[in-house]
Design a protein around this motif. Structure first.
Motif, PDB file in Angstrom:
ATOM      1  N   ASP A 181      -2.498  -4.030   0.474  1.00 59.79           N
ATOM      2  CA  ASP A 181      -1.289  -4.825   0.709  1.00 59.79           C
ATOM      3  C   ASP A 181      -1.488  -6.231   0.164  1.00 59.79           C
ATOM      4  O   ASP A 181      -2.613  -6.760   0.194  1.00 59.79           O
ATOM      5  CB  ASP A 181      -0.987  -4.915   2.206  1.00 59.79           C
ATOM      6  N   LYS A 214      -0.677   4.151  -7.996  1.00 58.67           N
ATOM      7  CA  LYS A 214      -0.470   3.916  -6.567  1.00 58.67           C
ATOM      8  C   LYS A 214      -1.269   2.704  -6.103  1.00 58.67           C
ATOM      9  O   LYS A 214      -2.459   2.570  -6.388  1.00 58.67           O
ATOM     10  CB  LYS A 214      -0.905   5.157  -5.784  1.00 58.67           C
ATOM     11  N   ARG A 215      -0.600   1.835  -5.348  1.00 57.54           N
ATOM     12  CA  ARG A 215      -1.297   0.673  -4.791  1.00 57.54           C
ATOM     13  C   ARG A 215      -2.083   1.087  -3.548  1.00 57.54           C
ATOM     14  O   ARG A 215      -1.590   1.820  -2.692  1.00 57.54           O
ATOM     15  CB  ARG A 215      -0.329  -0.462  -4.463  1.00 57.54           C
ATOM     16  N   LEU A 216      -3.309   0.573  -3.465  1.00 54.86           N
ATOM     17  CA  LEU A 216      -4.220   0.926  -2.389  1.00 54.86           C
ATOM     18  C   LEU A 216      -4.382  -0.183  -1.364  1.00 54.86           C
ATOM     19  O   LEU A 216      -5.059   0.008  -0.350  1.00 54.86           O
ATOM     20  CB  LEU A 216      -5.599   1.277  -2.973  1.00 54.86           C
ATOM     21  N   TYR A 253      -5.496  -0.616  -7.323  1.00 57.29           N
ATOM     22  CA  TYR A 253      -4.705   0.499  -7.828  1.00 57.29           C
ATOM     23  C   TYR A 253      -5.614   1.656  -8.236  1.00 57.29           C
ATOM     24  O   TYR A 253      -6.793   1.461  -8.551  1.00 57.29           O
ATOM     25  CB  TYR A 253      -3.859   0.057  -9.040  1.00 57.29           C
ATOM     26  N   THR A 254      -5.026   2.831  -8.255  1.00 57.09           N
ATOM     27  CA  THR A 254      -5.813   4.022  -8.580  1.00 57.09           C
ATOM     28  C   THR A 254      -6.306   4.018 -10.023  1.00 57.09           C
ATOM     29  O   THR A 254      -7.273   4.715 -10.335  1.00 57.09           O
ATOM     30  CB  THR A 254      -4.983   5.295  -8.327  1.00 57.09           C
ATOM     31  N   ARG A 275       0.839  -1.198   0.000  1.00 56.04           N
ATOM     32  CA  ARG A 275       0.000   0.000   0.000  1.00 56.04           C
ATOM     33  C   ARG A 275       0.881   1.258   0.000  1.00 56.04           C
ATOM     34  O   ARG A 275       1.834   1.379   0.769  1.00 56.04           O
ATOM     35  CB  ARG A 275      -0.881  -0.017   1.247  1.00 56.04           C
ATOM     36  N   GLY A 276       0.562   2.188  -0.888  1.00 57.89           N
ATOM     37  CA  GLY A 276       1.302   3.444  -0.973  1.00 57.89           C
ATOM     38  C   GLY A 276       2.467   3.415  -1.935  1.00 57.89           C
ATOM     39  O   GLY A 276       3.002   4.484  -2.269  1.00 57.89           O
ATOM     40  N   GLU A 277       2.872   2.232  -2.397  1.00 59.49           N
ATOM     41  CA  GLU A 277       3.950   2.133  -3.386  1.00 59.49           C
ATOM     42  C   GLU A 277       3.371   2.226  -4.794  1.00 59.49           C
ATOM     43  O   GLU A 277       2.168   2.042  -5.003  1.00 59.49           O
ATOM     44  CB  GLU A 277       4.725   0.830  -3.183  1.00 59.49           C
ATOM     45  N   TYR A 278       4.231   2.507  -5.754  1.00 58.51           N
ATOM     46  CA  TYR A 278       3.770   2.796  -7.111  1.00 58.51           C
ATOM     47  C   TYR A 278       4.236   1.720  -8.084  1.00 58.51           C
ATOM     48  O   TYR A 278       5.413   1.340  -8.105  1.00 58.51           O
ATOM     49  CB  TYR A 278       4.291   4.156  -7.576  1.00 58.51           C
TER      50      TYR A 278
END
Length: 276
Positions: free
Chosen positions: A61, A57-59, A239-240, A44-47
């Motif tokens: 885990d 951006k990953r939303l 993902y976004t 989460r939070g990584e691209y």
């Protein structure tokens, strides 16, 4: 199954399992074989890198880490995008694991140090053999974007996994990959009728307003046309760039009176099914 809990190693040959790790990453056990699809272990939070300078951006885990995986017979990779094969997989997967994928992805994997990628043409099959049992993996047509945008995205494939059994028809699992509905896709149920399980890539990925993966409408249409016995939706809400949430598919599928039994598996959960 809780996050970071390693699944049991042996589920027998008459029972299959699908453990949903997240995005398009699934741990599939079938007839004694263990297959990993589209390894994506960003947190989460990584691209994820999507090419052309685009990132998403990953939303969520992943439900497990690479170190939690059991020994693998193969990885089946639909295409080489950052949300399907990321830098974590590139750094920490066993470089000797067989990876069945597109020729484009195989070349990239070789440059990343993997020693056993196999680039497969559409309709090409490759057998895996274990303890006298045979699992055939066939590359199926996929289309990641409408023309002309398709020319700037990596080629994508679906996959058919057929567990061959003496005196019985094969048990068939279809992994759609990141595809849209298109004409060649309808060749699949004609060539391979009686699909037992479909792992359905959804999400309605959009970049610049262009649809790149099936949304709720196309997902339901595919199930109408293919009529598999069961389907497990994957590749949504992570993902976004995913713009069609699972809730939309749930609602549309419930209204559609499908012949298919849809099994909703949360990340970290396992769906067990009979193979015999």
């Amino acid at each position: 199954m809780t996050s970071h809990e390693t699944p049991p190693v042996d589920v027998g040959t008459d029972v299959g399992e699908v453990t949903f790790v997240g995005t398009a990453t699934v741990l599939l056990r079938l007839g004694g074989f263990t297959i990993l699809t589209d390894p994506n272990f960003l947190h989460r939070g990584e691209y994820a890198k999507l090419g052309g300078g685009l990132r998403s951006k990953r939303l969520t885990d992943p439900a497990m880490e690479i170190e939690d995986l059991p020994p693998l017979d193969a990885v089946v990779l639909s295409h080489h995008h950052g949300d399907h094969f990321d830098e974590v997989a590139a750094a920490r997967l066993d470089p000797d694991v067989p990876i069945l994928t597109t020729p484009h992805a195989a070349r990239k994997l070789t440059r990343q140090g993997f020693r056993r990628p196999l680039g497969m043409a559409t309709w090409q099959s490759h057998p895996l053999v274990r303890d006298g049992r045979r699992l055939a993996v066939t590359s199926l047509p996929g289309k990641h974007a409408p023309d002309p945008l398709a020319k700037v995205l990596p080629p994508v494939m679906g996959s058919l996994l057929e567990l061959e059994r003496d005196g019985q028809r094969p048990f068939r699992v279809y992994v759609t990959g990141d595809t849209l509905l298109h004409d060649r896709l309808h060749q699949i149920p004609h060539r391979y009728p009686e699909l037992d399980l479909v792992l359905l890539h959804l999400g309605g990925t959009r970049v610049g307003g262009v649809l790149l993966t099936m949304d709720d409408v196309q997902g339901v249409r595919l199930l109408h046309a293919f009529r598999p016995r069961e389907a497990v939706p994957i590749h949504y809400d992570d993902y976004t760039v995913f713009r069609s949430p699972l809730s939309e598919f749930r609602g549309r599928a419930a209204e559609a009176a499908l012949d298919t039994r849809i099994v909703y598996v949360d990340r970290g959960e396992t769906h067990r099914f009979e193979v015999g």
